[in-house]
Write an enzyme that holds these catalytic residues in place. Structure first.
Site, PDB file in Angstrom:
ATOM      1  NE  ARG A 108      37.244  38.192  42.463  1.00  0.00           N
ATOM      2  CZ  ARG A 108      38.060  39.238  42.587  1.00  0.00           C
ATOM      3  NH1 ARG A 108      37.639  40.322  43.216  1.00  0.00           N
ATOM      4  NH2 ARG A 108      39.262  39.215  42.082  1.00  0.00           N
ATOM      5  CE  LYS A 154      39.612  39.563  38.067  1.00  0.00           C
ATOM      6  NZ  LYS A 154      39.711  40.936  37.572  1.00  0.00           N
ATOM      7  CD  GLU A 165      34.418  47.987  39.249  1.00  0.00           C
ATOM      8  OE1 GLU A 165      35.195  47.469  40.069  1.00  0.00           O
ATOM      9  OE2 GLU A 165      33.645  47.329  38.540  1.00  0.00           O
TER      10      GLU A 165
HETATM   11  N1  PXG Z   1      37.397  46.134  39.685  1.00  0.00           N
HETATM   12  C1  PXG Z   1      37.637  45.479  38.525  1.00  0.00           C
HETATM   13  C2  PXG Z   1      36.775  45.749  37.361  1.00  0.00           C
HETATM   14  C3  PXG Z   1      38.691  44.559  38.448  1.00  0.00           C
HETATM   15  O1  PXG Z   1      38.938  43.911  37.320  1.00  0.00           O
HETATM   16  C4  PXG Z   1      39.220  45.052  40.769  1.00  0.00           C
HETATM   17  C5  PXG Z   1      38.151  45.927  40.778  1.00  0.00           C
HETATM   18  C6  PXG Z   1      40.021  44.845  42.022  1.00  0.00           C
HETATM   19  O2  PXG Z   1      39.759  43.560  42.568  1.00  0.00           O
HETATM   20  P1  PXG Z   1      40.852  42.759  43.404  1.00  0.00           P
HETATM   21  O3  PXG Z   1      40.154  41.507  43.780  1.00  0.00           O
HETATM   22  O4  PXG Z   1      42.016  42.507  42.469  1.00  0.00           O
HETATM   23  O5  PXG Z   1      41.218  43.596  44.546  1.00  0.00           O
HETATM   24  C7  PXG Z   1      39.496  44.337  39.600  1.00  0.00           C
HETATM   25  C8  PXG Z   1      40.623  43.363  39.554  1.00  0.00           C
HETATM   26  C9  PXG Z   1      45.212  43.353  35.522  1.00  0.00           C
HETATM   27  C10 PXG Z   1      44.510  42.936  36.746  1.00  0.00           C
HETATM   28  O6  PXG Z   1      46.107  42.610  35.094  1.00  0.00           O
HETATM   29  C11 PXG Z   1      43.241  43.392  37.004  1.00  0.00           C
HETATM   30  C12 PXG Z   1      42.589  42.977  38.157  1.00  0.00           C
HETATM   31  C13 PXG Z   1      43.202  42.128  39.011  1.00  0.00           C
HETATM   32  C14 PXG Z   1      44.477  41.679  38.734  1.00  0.00           C
HETATM   33  C15 PXG Z   1      45.147  42.087  37.591  1.00  0.00           C
HETATM   34  O7  PXG Z   1      44.889  44.412  34.991  1.00  0.00           O
HETATM   35  N2  PXG Z   1      41.345  43.467  38.364  1.00  0.00           N
END
Ligand code: PXG
Length: 287
Positions: free
Chosen positions: A52, A151, A184
């Site tokens: 990703r 991301k 989301e």
């Molecule tokens: N939507 C958004 C906008 C994100 O930033 C997810 C969904 C979930 O994706 P994953 O691949 O993690 O299942 C994310 C992921 C933090 C932090 O420190 C944020 C994320 C991942 C890890 C840590 O706030 N966001």
């Protein structure tokens, strides 16, 4: 010995791990990142996260000067240097040092940063009693403007939604997309269980395709729960039997109230609890 941070192949003491103020990651949010977890010394879904990261970089025309395998090796090298078993890993790739203008061609060296640190878990209360959420006025980025599938280091869209949630007295927001459908949360994906089916918005609703989301969809199929990616309205959320969030940091968190309406009976759902325990088993056994 303090925490060591990886920058461009070097492991530096945290205090000395520094990036230029001319870096376009800082000046313009020009870069990409990943948030990853390690459980028992193994990086969870490492390849999926690295893939990703490279897709995000490709989408913004940023070439990462490491192969995917070298990136995986660098992540493990940093983890091992810090002697961490259960950890939070943040990989950041910036466009690099440039001029005060936007032109990314004036940035010559992307900066590769890997931080591994202890994880700060969410309060137990979130998992036991569930979260309350609100839908917020800030709409998720239009995919044709800045695709949520990237991301990127520019998280202002999500931060504005987070501020709106916090001002309403809850910790997380539900963001809708430009068409008014559910997208989301600010750092998590959203699921409902309704009419015997696990339902979640599709990638084209303008979401980040979460790795945790993918794992949860697989786990549900394993126990013969039908999984559907479909456009959800706020009404669909309000009348759902269960609702939960998924994300790397949060794992799976039950949602019990949305916009002042109880979801189901206002308690964490049965399927939510089952998926959570399956997920935890997966993190302890799988890489
Ligand atoms: N939507 C958004 C906008 C994100 O930033 C997810 C969904 C979930 O994706 P994953 O691949 O993690 O299942 C994310 C992921 C933090 C932090 O420190 C944020 C994320 C991942 C890890 C840590 O706030 N966001």
């Amino acid at each position: 010995m303090g925490l060591k941070v990886y920058i461009n192949g070097e492991l530096l003491e945290k205090e000395n791990a520094k990036i230029s103020v001319y870096d376009h990651g800082l000046l313009y949010g020009d870069g990409v990142f990943e948030g990853i977890r390690a459980y028992r010394g193994k990086v969870f879904r490492c390849e999926a996260h690295v893939n990703r990261l490279y897709d995000s970089a490709k989408a913004i025309g940023l070439e990462i000067p490491l192969s995917r395998q070298e990136m995986i090796d660098a992540i493990y090298e940093t983890l091992n240097a810090n002697d961490l078993e259960d950890a939070y890993i943040r990989v950041v790739i910036t466009r690099g040092t440039g001029t005060l203008g936007l032109d990314p061609n004036k940035c010559h060296e992307p900066q590769i940063i890997i931080i591994t640190d202890t994880i700060v878990l969410y309060p137990k209360d979130f998992y036991q009693n569930g979260l309350e959420l609100v839908t917020v006025p800030t709409v998720r980025n239009h995919p044709a403007a800045l695709s949520p599938r990237i991301k990127s280091l520019n998280y202002l869209n999500n931060i504005l939604a987070k501020i709106e949630a916090l001002q309403s007295g809850v910790v997380e927001a539900i963001m809708l997309n430009k068409d008014g459908y559910v997208a989301e949360c600010t750092g998590d994906n959203l699921f409902i269980f309704s009419e015997g089916k696990l339902q979640t918005p599709p990638p084209h609703a303008g979401i980040l395709e979460g790795i945790t989301r993918g794992v949860v969809m697989d786990l549900a199929r394993e126990i013969d729960i039908p999984v559907e990616e479909r456009q959800l309205t706020r009404f669909d959320l309000y009348v759902a039997d269960e609702c939960f969030l998924t994300g790397t940091a949060a794992e799976i968190v039950p949602v019990v109230r949305i916009d002042s309406r109880d979801i189901g009976d206002g308690q964490p759902g049965k399927l939510t609890r089952q998926l959570r325990s399956m997920f935890q088993e997966e993190t302890q056994n799988a890489g």
